[in-house]
Scaffold this motif. Structure first.
Motif, mmCIF file in Angstrom:
data_model
loop_
_atom_site.group_PDB
_atom_site.id
_atom_site.type_symbol
_atom_site.label_atom_id
_atom_site.label_comp_id
_atom_site.label_asym_id
_atom_site.label_seq_id
_atom_site.Cartn_x
_atom_site.Cartn_y
_atom_site.Cartn_z
ATOM 1 N N VAL A 7 -13.594 -34.260 60.905
ATOM 2 C CA VAL A 7 -14.109 -32.898 60.943
ATOM 3 C C VAL A 7 -14.832 -32.632 59.629
ATOM 4 O O VAL A 7 -14.287 -32.855 58.549
ATOM 5 C CB VAL A 7 -12.971 -31.862 61.146
ATOM 6 N N PHE A 8 -16.073 -32.184 59.747
ATOM 7 C CA PHE A 8 -16.886 -31.870 58.578
ATOM 8 C C PHE A 8 -17.061 -30.363 58.457
ATOM 9 O O PHE A 8 -17.090 -29.660 59.467
ATOM 10 C CB PHE A 8 -18.266 -32.531 58.690
ATOM 11 N N HIS A 9 -17.193 -29.905 57.224
ATOM 12 C CA HIS A 9 -17.399 -28.489 56.930
ATOM 13 C C HIS A 9 -18.581 -28.341 55.978
ATOM 14 O O HIS A 9 -18.804 -29.204 55.125
ATOM 15 C CB HIS A 9 -16.158 -27.887 56.270
ATOM 16 N N VAL A 10 -19.276 -27.228 56.100
ATOM 17 C CA VAL A 10 -20.399 -26.910 55.212
ATOM 18 C C VAL A 10 -19.906 -25.904 54.174
ATOM 19 O O VAL A 10 -19.269 -24.907 54.524
ATOM 20 C CB VAL A 10 -21.574 -26.322 56.028
ATOM 21 N N VAL A 11 -20.193 -26.203 52.901
ATOM 22 C CA VAL A 11 -19.842 -25.309 51.797
ATOM 23 C C VAL A 11 -21.033 -25.215 50.848
ATOM 24 O O VAL A 11 -21.952 -26.026 50.907
ATOM 25 C CB VAL A 11 -18.584 -25.813 51.032
ATOM 26 N N ALA A 12 -20.994 -24.233 49.951
ATOM 27 C CA ALA A 12 -22.040 -24.111 48.936
ATOM 28 C C ALA A 12 -22.048 -25.377 48.080
ATOM 29 O O ALA A 12 -20.990 -25.911 47.747
ATOM 30 C CB ALA A 12 -21.786 -22.886 48.058
ATOM 31 N N MET A 13 -23.240 -25.866 47.740
ATOM 32 C CA MET A 13 -23.339 -27.077 46.917
ATOM 33 C C MET A 13 -23.025 -26.748 45.464
ATOM 34 O O MET A 13 -23.668 -25.906 44.851
ATOM 35 C CB MET A 13 -24.730 -27.703 47.022
ATOM 36 N N GLU A 14 -22.036 -27.451 44.934
ATOM 37 C CA GLU A 14 -21.639 -27.307 43.530
ATOM 38 C C GLU A 14 -22.433 -28.302 42.673
ATOM 39 O O GLU A 14 -22.922 -29.316 43.179
ATOM 40 C CB GLU A 14 -20.137 -27.578 43.376
ATOM 41 N N VAL A 15 -22.501 -28.020 41.386
ATOM 42 C CA VAL A 15 -23.253 -28.867 40.464
ATOM 43 C C VAL A 15 -22.741 -30.308 40.493
ATOM 44 O O VAL A 15 -23.531 -31.259 40.557
ATOM 45 C CB VAL A 15 -23.209 -28.296 39.025
ATOM 46 N N HIS A 16 -21.421 -30.492 40.465
ATOM 47 C CA HIS A 16 -20.873 -31.857 40.452
ATOM 48 C C HIS A 16 -21.225 -32.609 41.739
ATOM 49 O O HIS A 16 -21.400 -33.830 41.719
ATOM 50 C CB HIS A 16 -19.361 -31.848 40.198
ATOM 51 N N GLN A 17 -21.363 -31.898 42.850
ATOM 52 C CA GLN A 17 -21.749 -32.534 44.111
ATOM 53 C C GLN A 17 -23.221 -32.944 44.067
ATOM 54 O O GLN A 17 -23.579 -34.035 44.529
ATOM 55 C CB GLN A 17 -21.492 -31.599 45.287
ATOM 56 N N ALA A 18 -24.059 -32.084 43.507
ATOM 57 C CA ALA A 18 -25.479 -32.418 43.366
ATOM 58 C C ALA A 18 -25.639 -33.673 42.510
ATOM 59 O O ALA A 18 -26.414 -34.576 42.838
ATOM 60 C CB ALA A 18 -26.239 -31.240 42.748
ATOM 61 N N ALA A 19 -24.891 -33.742 41.420
ATOM 62 C CA ALA A 19 -24.945 -34.915 40.540
ATOM 63 C C ALA A 19 -24.477 -36.170 41.279
ATOM 64 O O ALA A 19 -25.061 -37.249 41.122
ATOM 65 C CB ALA A 19 -24.095 -34.677 39.297
ATOM 66 N N GLU A 20 -23.447 -36.038 42.115
ATOM 67 C CA GLU A 20 -22.931 -37.180 42.877
ATOM 68 C C GLU A 20 -23.976 -37.706 43.862
ATOM 69 O O GLU A 20 -24.147 -38.917 44.011
ATOM 70 C CB GLU A 20 -21.655 -36.782 43.623
ATOM 71 N N VAL A 21 -24.690 -36.800 44.521
ATOM 72 C CA VAL A 21 -25.726 -37.208 45.478
ATOM 73 C C VAL A 21 -26.762 -38.095 44.786
ATOM 74 O O VAL A 21 -27.245 -39.071 45.366
ATOM 75 C CB VAL A 21 -26.395 -35.975 46.131
ATOM 76 N N CYS A 22 -27.083 -37.786 43.541
ATOM 77 C CA CYS A 22 -28.084 -38.564 42.803
ATOM 78 C C CYS A 22 -27.618 -39.985 42.503
ATOM 79 O O CYS A 22 -28.442 -40.842 42.175
ATOM 80 C CB CYS A 22 -28.454 -37.852 41.502
ATOM 81 N N GLU A 23 -26.326 -40.245 42.616
ATOM 82 C CA GLU A 23 -25.783 -41.589 42.354
ATOM 83 C C GLU A 23 -25.743 -42.458 43.613
ATOM 84 O O GLU A 23 -25.477 -43.654 43.526
ATOM 85 C CB GLU A 23 -24.376 -41.464 41.767
ATOM 86 N N TRP A 24 -25.984 -41.883 44.767
ATOM 87 C CA TRP A 24 -25.890 -42.649 46.011
ATOM 88 C C TRP A 24 -26.994 -43.687 46.085
ATOM 89 O O TRP A 24 -28.155 -43.400 45.785
ATOM 90 C CB TRP A 24 -25.979 -41.720 47.214
#
Length: 161
Positions: A7-24
């Motif tokens: 089950v997936f949920h949508v939440v506001a994007m946090e700064v640490h999540q944005a930074a993590e996406v850049c590492e993918w």
């Protein structure tokens, strides 16, 4: 043993999540979907590196344990909201795409109930196209668009409510 679906949920994007996406890092040919390093995104103030744009247009997709599984951009246009979608590389190709897309589509419908929902996908990306079709999107147009590696053919796919 019976496994319950993810089950997936949508939440506001946090700064640490944005930074993590850049590492993918995606395997070829999907490696074109990678982002520039997070400090550069912030310095250039682009996409989710722009705090206002991140707040207004980007959401994180998390699982029940709160782990980041992907993101979506809900880009408002005249009469349309265009989705931009990214799933964490290790989850791609696992048959989770339709479960991943459901909360994103729900969020777009909630935020923009009067607008059409569409997305663009490279015509070679059959894995994504099959997922989008399973979620109720249909191909409505084909065109060329500039990418960092030159002009490429894209489909526009529209959600059929």
């Amino acid at each position: 043993m019976i496994h319950s679906p993810v089950v997936f949920h949508v939440v506001a994007m946090e700064v640490h999540q944005a930074a993590e996406v850049c590492e993918w890092i995606y395997e070829a040919p999907y490696d074109i979907y990678g982002w520039m390093p997070w400090p550069q995104m912030q310095e250039l103030n682009i996409e989710f590196g722009d705090p206002q744009l991140r707040r207004e247009q980007y959401v994180s997709v998390i699982n029940e344990q709160g782990r980041l599984c992907g993101f979506a951009q809900l880009f408002p246009m005249e009469g349309v909201v265009r989705l931009g979608i990214g799933m964490r590389p290790d989850l791609c190709g696992q048959g989770l795409g339709h479960l991943f897309m459901e909360p994103i589509v729900r969020e777009a419908l909630k935020r923009y109930p009067e607008r059409e929902i569409d997305l663009e996908v490279l015509t070679w990306n059959q894995r994504a196209i099959r997922t989008y079709q399973k979620c109720g999107f249909r191909i409505t147009d084909t065109y060329e668009r500039r990418t960092p590696t030159g002009d490429k053919p894209f489909y526009c796919m529209v959600y059929d409510k």
